[in-house]
Design a protein around this motif. Structure first.
Motif, PDB file in Angstrom:
ATOM      1  N   GLU A  70       0.838  -1.216   0.000  1.00  0.00           N
ATOM      2  CA  GLU A  70       0.000   0.000   0.000  1.00  0.00           C
ATOM      3  C   GLU A  70       0.861   1.250   0.000  1.00  0.00           C
ATOM      4  O   GLU A  70       0.594   2.209  -0.728  1.00  0.00           O
ATOM      5  N   GLU A  71       1.925   1.236   0.798  1.00  0.00           N
ATOM      6  CA  GLU A  71       2.791   2.403   0.884  1.00  0.00           C
ATOM      7  C   GLU A  71       3.508   2.660  -0.431  1.00  0.00           C
ATOM      8  O   GLU A  71       3.709   3.805  -0.830  1.00  0.00           O
ATOM      9  N   GLN A  72       3.903   1.583  -1.107  1.00  0.00           N
ATOM     10  CA  GLN A  72       4.681   1.747  -2.334  1.00  0.00           C
ATOM     11  C   GLN A  72       3.804   1.991  -3.559  1.00  0.00           C
ATOM     12  O   GLN A  72       4.139   2.803  -4.428  1.00  0.00           O
ATOM     13  N   THR A  77      -2.384   2.903  -7.611  1.00  0.00           N
ATOM     14  CA  THR A  77      -3.439   1.930  -7.865  1.00  0.00           C
ATOM     15  C   THR A  77      -4.813   2.535  -7.625  1.00  0.00           C
ATOM     16  O   THR A  77      -5.739   2.359  -8.431  1.00  0.00           O
ATOM     17  N   LEU A  78      -4.963   3.266  -6.523  1.00  0.00           N
ATOM     18  CA  LEU A  78      -6.239   3.914  -6.236  1.00  0.00           C
ATOM     19  C   LEU A  78      -6.550   4.966  -7.298  1.00  0.00           C
ATOM     20  O   LEU A  78      -7.701   5.108  -7.728  1.00  0.00           O
ATOM     21  N   PHE A 304      -8.803   8.798  -0.670  1.00  0.00           N
ATOM     22  CA  PHE A 304      -8.091   8.591   0.582  1.00  0.00           C
ATOM     23  C   PHE A 304      -6.885   9.517   0.749  1.00  0.00           C
ATOM     24  O   PHE A 304      -6.584   9.975   1.840  1.00  0.00           O
ATOM     25  N   TYR A 305      -6.199   9.823  -0.354  1.00  0.00           N
ATOM     26  CA  TYR A 305      -4.948  10.554  -0.271  1.00  0.00           C
ATOM     27  C   TYR A 305      -5.140  12.076  -0.259  1.00  0.00           C
ATOM     28  O   TYR A 305      -4.158  12.816  -0.262  1.00  0.00           O
ATOM     29  N   GLY A 306      -6.374  12.537  -0.294  1.00  0.00           N
ATOM     30  CA  GLY A 306      -6.611  13.978  -0.248  1.00  0.00           C
ATOM     31  C   GLY A 306      -6.151  14.658  -1.519  1.00  0.00           C
ATOM     32  O   GLY A 306      -6.113  14.087  -2.584  1.00  0.00           O
TER      33      GLY A 306
END
Length: 307
Positions: A70-72, A77-78, A304-306
Motif C-alpha cells: 500500500e505504501e509503495q 493503484t487507487l 483517501f490521499y486527499g
C-alpha cells in the motif's frame, strides 16, 4: 482548416507514439491492479498474521506485506481505479459509447507502433488492457466532442498515411540468446524436459535487456528494422505458445524464440479509421493534454490521499 506538411509529419508521429505511451501506463498500473486484487481475498483479518516469508527464523506476515504494498503502490493503484470510475461516469453523462471494434482498432495500432527496443515490457491481462483502453477512449471522446474537424482533413490524412492502417501479423515474442550452438541445444533439451522458458531466459540468455524480462521482446513483425530477420522468420513458423528450434542469428550467436501470442494482420479502410483520425486531429487542436482528474470536481470525487 489547412494543415502544413510539418503538421502532418507531427501528427503522424503522434499517432504512432501515443499508443506506446498508453500501453506503458497500462502495463505498469494494470499489473499492480491485478497483483493487489489477487492478494485481497486472502488479506482479511483472519489472515493478517499469516506467514508469507521468513528471514533467519523471523516471519514476515501478510499484514506487513500488504502495508508495504500500500505504501509503495497504493496511491497509483487507487488513482487508476478512481479515474476509471470517473470516465465511466462521464460516458454515462455525455452519452458516449465505446464499441469493441474501436478498442480492437486501438490495440491493433499499439501492436503496430510498438518499438521493442524501447518498450520491452511484461505481458498484460487482456481484459485489463481493454478496460484501460476503454477509459482512454472515453476521455478522448469527451475532450473532442465539440471540436470541428472537416471530412476533407480526415480524407487527406488517410491518403497520405494509409500505411499506418495496413497492420502486419505481429508476434508477441520471447527470446533466449546463446553464445554457441551447443549451448542452444542444451537449453532446448531443458525446455523439452519441462523447464520454464521465462526462467531459462533469465538464467541463460546473454541478451541482458530481454533476459531481465524473462526473454520478452514485445511485438515483432516482418520488415521491422530493429529486429534480426532470423528472429521474425523463426517466430512466423510457430503457433501460439510454441517455441522454435535453435537458429543462428546474424551476429553468429544462436536464438530460441517462443511465440506468446499471434495477432493476424489487418487492413483498415477509411470507414474503419475515420472516427479515429478525426479524434486524433481534434486532440491536436487542444491547447494542452488533459487527464481524468480534471473531471473529479464535476463528479464529486474524493479519495483517501486527499489533494
Amino acid at each position: 482548416m489547412k494543415s502544413s506538411h510539418n503538421d502532418h509529419r507531427f501528427t503522424q508521429k503522434r499517432l504512432k507514439t501515443k499508443p506506446v505511451l498508453i500501453v506503458l501506463s497500462i502495463l505498469l498500473l494494470g499489473n499492480l491492479l491485478w497483483f493487489i486484487a489477487w492478494m485481497i481475498p486472502n488479506g482479511g483479518a483472519s489472515g493478517s498474521s499469516e506467514e508469507v516469508a521468513s528471514v533467519a527464523g523471523e516471519k514476515i506476515t501478510r499484514e506487513e506485506w500488504m502495508v508495504a504494498m500500500e505504501e509503495q503502490y497504493g496511491r497509483d493503484t487507487l488513482l487508476e481505479l478512481v479515474n476509471s470510475k470517473v470516465m465511466e461516469t462521464a460516458a454515462e453523462k455525455y452519452e458516449i459509447d465505446i464499441s469493441d471494434q474501436e478498442i480492437d482498432l486501438e490495440l491493433a495500432l499499439i501492436r503496430s507502433a510498438q518499438d521493442n527496443t524501447e518498450t520491452q515490457v511484461q505481458s498484460l491481462n487482456r481484459d485489463m488492457q481493454r478496460q484501460k483502453m476503454r477509459a482512454q477512449l472515453i476521455l478522448d471522446k469527451v475532450l473532442t466532442k465539440d471540436v470541428v474537424v472537416e471530412d476533407e482533413q480526415i480524407q487527406t490524412f488517410y491518403e497520405k498515411n494509409q500505411a499506418l492502417y495496413n497492420i502486419p501479423t505481429t508476434y508477441r515474442t520471447s527470446l533466449i540468446v546463446l553464445q554457441s550452438e551447443s549451448e542452444a541445444k542444451e537449453t532446448m533439451n531443458e525446455l523439452e524436459g519441462g523447464s520454464s522458458f521465462d526462467v531459462l531466459a533469465r538464467e541463460r540468455s546473454v541478451d541482458v535487456s530481454s533476459a531481465s524480462l524473462g526473454g520478452d521482446i514485445g511485438f515483432i513483425s516482418k520488415g521491422q528494422e530493429n529486429v534480426d530477420a532470423a528472429i521474425v522468420e523463426a517466430a512466423s513458423d510457430l503457433k501460439a505458445e510454441q517455441w522454435s528450434s535453435p537458429f543462428e542469428l546474424s551476429d553468429g550467436r544462436y536464438g530460441i524464440v517462443y511465440a506468446q501470442d499471434i495477432a493476424e494482420g489487418q487492413s483498415f479502410s477509411y470507414k474503419d479509421v475515420k472516427d479515429h483520425i478525426r479524434r486524433e486531429l481534434a486532440l491536436e487542436q487542444l491547447p494542452q493534454s488533459v487527464s481524468p482528474e480534471v473531471f473529479w470536481k464535476e463528479f464529486d470525487t474524493e479519495w483517501f490521499y486527499g489533494e
